[in-house]
Design an enzyme around this catalytic site. Structure first.
Site, PDB file in Angstrom:
ATOM      1  N   ASP A  26       0.941  -1.379   0.012  1.00  0.00           N
ATOM      2  CA  ASP A  26       0.191  -0.016  -0.063  1.00  0.00           C
ATOM      3  C   ASP A  26       0.888   1.610  -0.013  1.00  0.00           C
ATOM      4  OD1 ASP A  26      -1.983   1.976   0.608  1.00  0.00           O
ATOM      5  OD2 ASP A  26      -1.949   1.563   2.006  1.00  0.00           O
ATOM      6  N   MET A  27       0.448   2.392  -1.056  1.00  0.00           N
ATOM      7  CA  MET A  27       1.191   3.707  -0.449  1.00  0.00           C
ATOM      8  C   MET A  27       1.052   5.021   0.822  1.00  0.00           C
ATOM      9  SD  MET A  27       0.998   4.303  -4.710  1.00  0.00           S
ATOM     10  CE  MET A  27       1.946   5.846  -4.657  1.00  0.00           C
TER      11      MET A  27
END
Length: 247
Positions: A11-12
């Site tokens: 995930d960012m």
């Protein structure tokens, strides 16, 4: 390679990126080392392709990407593998809910992002990927959630405690990772999935190793196999050292 894990699905926001939206030098260095060991590093984000791509380029990634919470799976940067669209009627209904609640909202189409300040008069003529709501009014957010659940056919998650993100039913980061595994001929048991929000939950539960950030929402931490340091304390680097290099 002496690790059983062949893919890192990251995930960012709140995970790979620090609070100021950057990738720390230490995290970038350990991602580079993982790549050199033959580990596939896959960005798995609620962001659009255009928003995620610069970070992939910064890390030198030529691997598959998952964008818009799984509504798009990219074989490689700029090479689309699969896109899952939402019925424009659903978008219209969700827009009506947002207007009734007078909350901030946004929607991703293939061409661009629309929001409360810049909406469109032609919902029907566009290819829609995701709809989102943001409100710090817990009661309003609960009312929206109830109405969305009544509509059916929706995958409802969040990327922060104050928002709701809506994709087509069955489309999430776990479904995206499964498609990437198919492209790379690896098994879900060989994947480390890392995240901090409800839109990471399905991936964390489905992966061989599900990792939550220290800053993750409580339900995400509880579901994870391991909780690493926060996004501002190089939690990703810690995961790579511990589970890929056994340090």
């Amino acid at each position: 390679m002496n690790t059983k894990y062949k893919m890192l699905a990251l995930d960012m926001d709140g995970t790979l990126l620090t609070s100021d939206q950057t990738i720390s030098p230490d995290t970038a260095e350990w991602i580079k080392r993982a790549k050199e060991e033959g580990v596939h590093v896959c960005l798995s984000t609620g962001r659009s392709f255009e928003s995620a791509l610069p970070y992939g380029e910064e890390l030198g990634l030529s691997t598959p990407m998952i964008t818009v919470n799984g509504s798009e799976v990219w074989r490689a940067p700029h090479r689309l593998h699969q896109r899952s669209l939402m019925d424009p009627k659903l978008i219209s209904d969700m827009h009506a809910i947002a207007v009734a609640e007078d909350c901030w909202f946004w929607a991703y189409s293939v061409e661009r992002v629309y929001n409360k300040d810049h909406w469109t008069d032609s919902i029907e003529g566009k290819e829609w990927l995701k709809f989102g709501y943001h409100t710090e009014d817990d009661e309003a957010r609960h009312r929206i959630l109830m109405r969305l659940q009544d509509m059916g056919g929706l995958e409802i998650t969040n990327s922060s405690p104050h928002n709701l993100e809506v994709n087509p039913q069955g489309i999430n980061k776990a479904s995206g990772i499964r498609k990437v595994c198919g492209l790379l001929d690896i098994d879900m048991s060989e994947v480390i999935a890392v995240g901090d929000s409800m839109n990471d939950l399905a991936a964390i539960q489905a992966a061989g190793l599900g990792v939550a950030m220290e800053n993750a929402q409580e339900v995400v931490r509880e579901a994870a196999d391991f909780v690493t340091s926060s996004n501002d304390k190089d939690g990703i680097a810690e995961v790579i050292r511990k589970f890929i290099f056994h340090m």
